[in-house]
Design an enzyme around this catalytic site. Sequence first.
Site, PDB file in Angstrom:
ATOM      1  CG  HIS A 174       0.096   1.058   7.356  1.00  0.00           C
ATOM      2  ND1 HIS A 174       1.332   0.744   8.221  1.00  0.00           N
ATOM      3  CD2 HIS A 174       0.751   1.896   6.385  1.00  0.00           C
ATOM      4  CE1 HIS A 174       2.295   1.556   7.888  1.00  0.00           C
ATOM      5  NE2 HIS A 174       2.142   2.032   6.667  1.00  0.00           N
ATOM      6  CD  GLU A 175      -0.662   2.509   3.074  1.00  0.00           C
ATOM      7  OE1 GLU A 175      -0.367   3.738   2.860  1.00  0.00           O
ATOM      8  OE2 GLU A 175       0.091   1.492   2.944  1.00  0.00           O
ATOM      9  N   GLY A 212       0.917  -1.354  -0.034  1.00  0.00           N
ATOM     10  CA  GLY A 212       0.063   0.110   0.012  1.00  0.00           C
ATOM     11  C   GLY A 212       0.754   1.323  -0.150  1.00  0.00           C
ATOM     12  CB  CYS A 238       5.665   2.066   6.968  1.00  0.00           C
ATOM     13  SG  CYS A 238       5.069   3.489   6.097  1.00  0.00           S
ATOM     14  CG  LEU A 239       6.848   1.842   0.488  1.00  0.00           C
ATOM     15  CD1 LEU A 239       6.208   2.522  -0.517  1.00  0.00           C
ATOM     16  CD2 LEU A 239       8.259   0.856   0.045  1.00  0.00           C
ATOM     17  CG  HIS A 261       0.854   6.487   5.442  1.00  0.00           C
ATOM     18  ND1 HIS A 261       1.895   7.218   6.101  1.00  0.00           N
ATOM     19  CD2 HIS A 261       0.862   5.426   5.283  1.00  0.00           C
ATOM     20  CE1 HIS A 261       2.720   6.278   6.151  1.00  0.00           C
ATOM     21  NE2 HIS A 261       2.183   5.094   5.813  1.00  0.00           N
ATOM     22  CD  GLN A 290       3.383   5.979   2.793  1.00  0.00           C
ATOM     23  OE1 GLN A 290       2.506   5.391   1.956  1.00  0.00           O
ATOM     24  NE2 GLN A 290       4.624   5.232   2.949  1.00  0.00           N
TER      25      GLN A 290
END
Length: 172
Positions: free
Chosen positions: A138-139, A47, A96-97, A142, A52
């Site tokens: 999670h997304e 995701g 996470c990226l 963000h 981000q």
Amino acid sequence: MAIRDILVYPDPRLKQVAEPVERFDAELRELVHDLEQTMDAGPGAVGIAAPQIGSCRRVIIIDVSSRPKLKNHGRLYLVNPEIIHWEGLETGREGCLSVPDYTGNVVRAQRIRVSALDPHGRPLELDMEGFEARALQHEVDHLDGLLFLDRLVSRRHDLFKRKTYQARKDKP
Ligand code: NI
């Protein structure tokens, strides 16, 4: 359209609350495209959220279909997603990226119902469970300026240094 740089913790832009999308125009389509290219260029991400890549808009992509044993809806492009129902709690490991060197244990709802718009502005409602529900939560975090780091009960016990993240790029 391009692969964009991923903001990495502790970049303050990751702490901003993203703005709802109101226009379903070429600019939004370009953002969705860039998000997708950036996610696919990364090491096995499930995701990504617009903040981000430095765009403070409520847009995410999730795709857990690389783990075919898990119930999932394939690749989802979600605009203004909202979790409208929660059930159960489960602890699981997340990466996470934007936090490339660590993973962490995070408590999430097991089952959720999500309402969102697709990139054409059409409404969607989806029931998710398990890992897909986790990825969505999670997304959405963000979009509200939260990272999984903010959800750890204890940094000492729930945060793990990642050793093999880069190696996954070399998989066929
Ligand atoms: Ni993330």
